[in-house]
Design a protein around this motif. Sequence first.
Motif, mmCIF file in Angstrom:
data_model
loop_
_atom_site.group_PDB
_atom_site.id
_atom_site.type_symbol
_atom_site.label_atom_id
_atom_site.label_comp_id
_atom_site.label_asym_id
_atom_site.label_seq_id
_atom_site.Cartn_x
_atom_site.Cartn_y
_atom_site.Cartn_z
ATOM 1 N N GLY A 175 0.827 -1.201 0.000
ATOM 2 C CA GLY A 175 0.000 0.000 0.000
ATOM 3 C C GLY A 175 0.858 1.247 0.000
ATOM 4 N N LYS A 176 1.309 1.632 1.172
ATOM 5 C CA LYS A 176 2.119 2.850 1.296
ATOM 6 C C LYS A 176 3.402 2.771 0.469
ATOM 7 C CE LYS A 176 2.370 4.600 5.436
ATOM 8 N NZ LYS A 176 2.762 4.842 6.853
ATOM 9 N N GLY A 177 3.997 1.570 0.406
ATOM 10 C CA GLY A 177 5.290 1.427 -0.259
ATOM 11 C C GLY A 177 5.272 1.624 -1.755
ATOM 12 N N VAL A 178 4.119 1.541 -2.396
ATOM 13 C CA VAL A 178 4.052 1.656 -3.865
ATOM 14 C C VAL A 178 3.482 2.996 -4.315
ATOM 15 C CG1 VAL A 178 3.787 -0.848 -4.097
ATOM 16 C CG2 VAL A 178 1.748 0.612 -4.055
ATOM 17 N N ILE A 179 3.146 3.859 -3.375
ATOM 18 C CA ILE A 179 2.468 5.107 -3.742
ATOM 19 C C ILE A 179 3.299 5.947 -4.702
ATOM 20 C CG2 ILE A 179 1.661 7.331 -2.840
ATOM 21 C CD1 ILE A 179 0.591 5.823 -0.406
ATOM 22 N N ASN A 180 4.576 6.085 -4.442
ATOM 23 C CA ASN A 180 5.413 6.908 -5.325
ATOM 24 C C ASN A 180 5.469 6.331 -6.735
ATOM 25 O OD1 ASN A 180 5.968 8.805 -3.358
ATOM 26 N ND2 ASN A 180 7.910 7.871 -2.742
ATOM 27 N N LYS A 181 5.549 5.015 -6.834
ATOM 28 C CA LYS A 181 5.562 4.373 -8.155
ATOM 29 C C LYS A 181 4.235 4.616 -8.887
ATOM 30 C CE LYS A 181 9.499 2.188 -8.826
ATOM 31 N NZ LYS A 181 10.323 2.408 -10.047
ATOM 32 N N ILE A 182 3.136 4.529 -8.151
ATOM 33 C CA ILE A 182 1.834 4.777 -8.777
ATOM 34 C C ILE A 182 1.739 6.228 -9.232
ATOM 35 C CG2 ILE A 182 -0.651 4.923 -8.313
ATOM 36 C CD1 ILE A 182 -0.376 2.470 -6.530
ATOM 37 N N ARG A 183 2.254 7.148 -8.437
ATOM 38 C CA ARG A 183 2.205 8.576 -8.810
ATOM 39 C C ARG A 183 3.052 8.858 -10.037
ATOM 40 N NH1 ARG A 183 2.713 10.709 -2.602
ATOM 41 N NH2 ARG A 183 0.470 10.806 -2.126
ATOM 42 N N GLU A 184 4.146 8.103 -10.209
ATOM 43 C CA GLU A 184 4.943 8.273 -11.426
ATOM 44 C C GLU A 184 4.121 7.911 -12.657
ATOM 45 O OE1 GLU A 184 8.502 5.984 -11.133
ATOM 46 O OE2 GLU A 184 9.268 7.087 -9.392
ATOM 47 N N ARG A 185 3.305 6.887 -12.530
ATOM 48 C CA ARG A 185 2.471 6.440 -13.649
ATOM 49 C C ARG A 185 1.222 7.300 -13.805
ATOM 50 N NH1 ARG A 185 0.878 0.122 -13.949
ATOM 51 N NH2 ARG A 185 3.173 -0.009 -13.830
ATOM 52 N N PHE A 186 0.681 7.774 -12.657
ATOM 53 C CA PHE A 186 -0.556 8.568 -12.661
ATOM 54 C C PHE A 186 -0.324 9.840 -11.849
ATOM 55 C CE2 PHE A 186 -1.730 4.050 -12.777
ATOM 56 C CZ PHE A 186 -2.463 3.995 -13.952
ATOM 57 N N PRO A 187 0.164 10.907 -12.486
ATOM 58 C CA PRO A 187 0.513 12.137 -11.749
ATOM 59 C C PRO A 187 -0.650 12.744 -10.965
ATOM 60 C CG PRO A 187 1.419 12.189 -13.965
ATOM 61 C CD PRO A 187 0.503 11.013 -13.914
ATOM 62 N N ASP A 188 -1.898 12.492 -11.369
ATOM 63 C CA ASP A 188 -3.048 13.053 -10.659
ATOM 64 C C ASP A 188 -3.470 12.218 -9.452
ATOM 65 O OD1 ASP A 188 -3.214 15.167 -12.411
ATOM 66 O OD2 ASP A 188 -4.680 14.189 -13.722
ATOM 67 N N ALA A 189 -2.814 11.095 -9.230
ATOM 68 C CA ALA A 189 -3.195 10.237 -8.106
ATOM 69 C C ALA A 189 -3.005 10.979 -6.779
ATOM 70 C CB ALA A 189 -2.359 8.965 -8.114
ATOM 71 N N ASN A 190 -4.040 10.943 -5.960
ATOM 72 C CA ASN A 190 -4.062 11.655 -4.674
ATOM 73 C C ASN A 190 -4.346 10.613 -3.594
ATOM 74 O OD1 ASN A 190 -4.280 13.672 -2.705
ATOM 75 N ND2 ASN A 190 -6.414 14.117 -3.209
ATOM 76 N N ILE A 191 -3.281 9.971 -3.118
ATOM 77 C CA ILE A 191 -3.407 8.810 -2.233
ATOM 78 C C ILE A 191 -2.951 9.170 -0.825
ATOM 79 C CG2 ILE A 191 -2.793 6.384 -1.899
ATOM 80 C CD1 ILE A 191 -1.991 6.316 -4.877
ATOM 81 N N THR A 192 -3.771 8.810 0.154
ATOM 82 C CA THR A 192 -3.429 9.076 1.551
ATOM 83 C C THR A 192 -3.508 7.774 2.350
ATOM 84 O OG1 THR A 192 -4.223 11.352 1.525
ATOM 85 C CG2 THR A 192 -4.100 10.273 3.663
ATOM 86 N N PRO A 193 -2.367 7.277 2.857
ATOM 87 C CA PRO A 193 -2.428 6.117 3.762
ATOM 88 C C PRO A 193 -2.837 6.583 5.156
ATOM 89 C CG PRO A 193 -0.142 6.773 3.377
ATOM 90 C CD PRO A 193 -0.991 7.698 2.554
ATOM 91 N N VAL A 194 -3.733 5.846 5.782
ATOM 92 C CA VAL A 194 -4.207 6.195 7.123
ATOM 93 C C VAL A 194 -4.059 4.976 8.020
ATOM 94 C CG1 VAL A 194 -6.154 7.012 8.504
ATOM 95 C CG2 VAL A 194 -5.860 7.843 6.162
ATOM 96 N N ASP A 195 -3.339 5.151 9.130
ATOM 97 C CA ASP A 195 -3.123 4.064 10.076
ATOM 98 C C ASP A 195 -4.242 4.033 11.111
ATOM 99 O OD1 ASP A 195 -0.790 3.384 8.814
ATOM 100 O OD2 ASP A 195 0.521 4.399 10.238
ATOM 101 N N TYR A 196 -4.705 2.812 11.424
ATOM 102 C CA TYR A 196 -5.737 2.619 12.448
ATOM 103 C C TYR A 196 -5.179 1.741 13.558
ATOM 104 C CZ TYR A 196 -9.014 4.745 9.229
ATOM 105 O OH TYR A 196 -9.655 5.638 8.391
ATOM 106 N N ASP A 197 -5.397 2.187 14.801
ATOM 107 C CA ASP A 197 -4.794 1.551 15.963
ATOM 108 C C ASP A 197 -5.551 2.030 17.200
ATOM 109 O OD1 ASP A 197 -2.336 -0.059 16.809
ATOM 110 O OD2 ASP A 197 -2.151 1.696 18.109
ATOM 111 N N PRO A 198 -5.559 1.264 18.299
ATOM 112 C CA PRO A 198 -6.260 1.739 19.495
ATOM 113 C C PRO A 198 -5.776 3.100 19.986
ATOM 114 C CG PRO A 198 -5.659 -0.553 19.758
ATOM 115 C CD PRO A 198 -4.997 -0.082 18.501
ATOM 116 N N SER A 199 -4.494 3.382 19.779
ATOM 117 C CA SER A 199 -3.947 4.642 20.277
ATOM 118 C C SER A 199 -3.970 5.759 19.244
ATOM 119 C CB SER A 199 -2.500 4.428 20.751
ATOM 120 O OG SER A 199 -1.691 3.976 19.673
ATOM 121 N N ALA A 200 -4.421 5.445 18.017
ATOM 122 C CA ALA A 200 -4.431 6.465 16.965
ATOM 123 C C ALA A 200 -5.542 7.476 17.225
ATOM 124 C CB ALA A 200 -4.613 5.811 15.606
#
Length: 420
Positions: free
Chosen positions: A369-394
């Motif tokens: 997920g998070k690790g491929v975002i830059n590669k996806i943005r290279e292919r799709f410059p308009d990609a607007n991707i936000t990784p969100v972490d979920y956790d009891p303390s988040a």
Amino acid sequence: MEYQTPAFTKEMMKDYTVLVPDMSPIQFALFKAALESEGYHRIVLIGSRSQDVLRLGLKYVHNDTCYPALLIIGQFLEALESGEYDLSHTALLISQSGGGCRASNYIHLLRKALWNAGYRTVPVISANVSGLEKDSVMPVTPRLLIKLLTVCEYGDLIMALRNETHAYEVHPGDADRMKDKWIERISGWLHENRNVGLFSYRRVFREITADFASIELHRVPKVKVGVVGEIYVKFSPAGNNNLLTMLEEQDCEVNFPGLMGYVEYSAQNLILDGTYYGMKPNLANAAKILIRWLNHVGNTMSDILREYGFYAPGSFTDLMKKPEGILDLGTKMGEGWLLTAEMIELIEGGYTNIVCAQPFGCLPNHIAGKGVINKIRERFPDANITPVDYDPSASRVNQENRIRLMLAVGKEQLEPSEKQ
């Protein structure tokens, strides 16, 4: 130390209440009806995210453990503590996909928690097709399997149509009323053994789609958001802090790729294991037949969606090609290559704003997920991707602020198209 709980037997189906974590509300409402129609006495879907759930999860599961495990085990323990169930006739059902990640190991953590919490006589049932937990596996007949696969397709269709029509409905509530109508209708069919066979899906797809198409809509440009991620956190309102509701309150059109994609992905992994490692060749051959059939059914659904003017995903065969050059199909821990493929498919379908929902510290999701975002943005410059972490303390505030920043960018990208 071995933490064993009693085995679940076929005889227990007749008078036991079975508690099931409600991962995806539409699909699981239909799964409940399918199980009860095939002899299960009572299925109860649980989906609380109360403070007691978090407290119990943190008390009995190590806080380094994946968040969905902590949340699901906390939900089970809260239900057992509630006094609502006869503990001498209550069992817990949990899925196991057979992979190396959460979906195989929760059951052992759950049994340990039950021992430590004093519920050692409560059976734990494994729902799997991988040969795991042979002594306490969910009894599955061919008819039940067909029902579960069929209603997964129906549920995915209802979810997609409900989410798209909700964004543009003229009369608020129309989409949800239509969703509830079809869940009730299909649940009735399941008990009557009607319209859930191999020859019904095309007609039912058309009936459902035509019904949603009758809802009066006012289609105006809106920020389109796709949601991907770890399967439980992606779908479960308890796992993602009611992400769907939050996005809809921000006036977005929201797209969750269907649950059947994960089923096909899991089947494809069996094929890869057979091809690369010679593992379980019989299962691999069965998986090939299953994927061919499900791909045909999925293509039929997509054709009908397009016919009525709705967004339709491509075939699973095409989906497998999406990560090429970014991630290999051998990346199959957790959601693996499927996570990358779904992001690409969403972007190509116009859902350039993407929330990647992941448990904090989930290594497979961080890679695929998070690790491929830059590669996806290279292919799709308009990609607007936000990784969100979920956790009891988040912090929920921090999670929603990150999403709102993504939406602000999406709104800026939308404005030029509104002026054209």
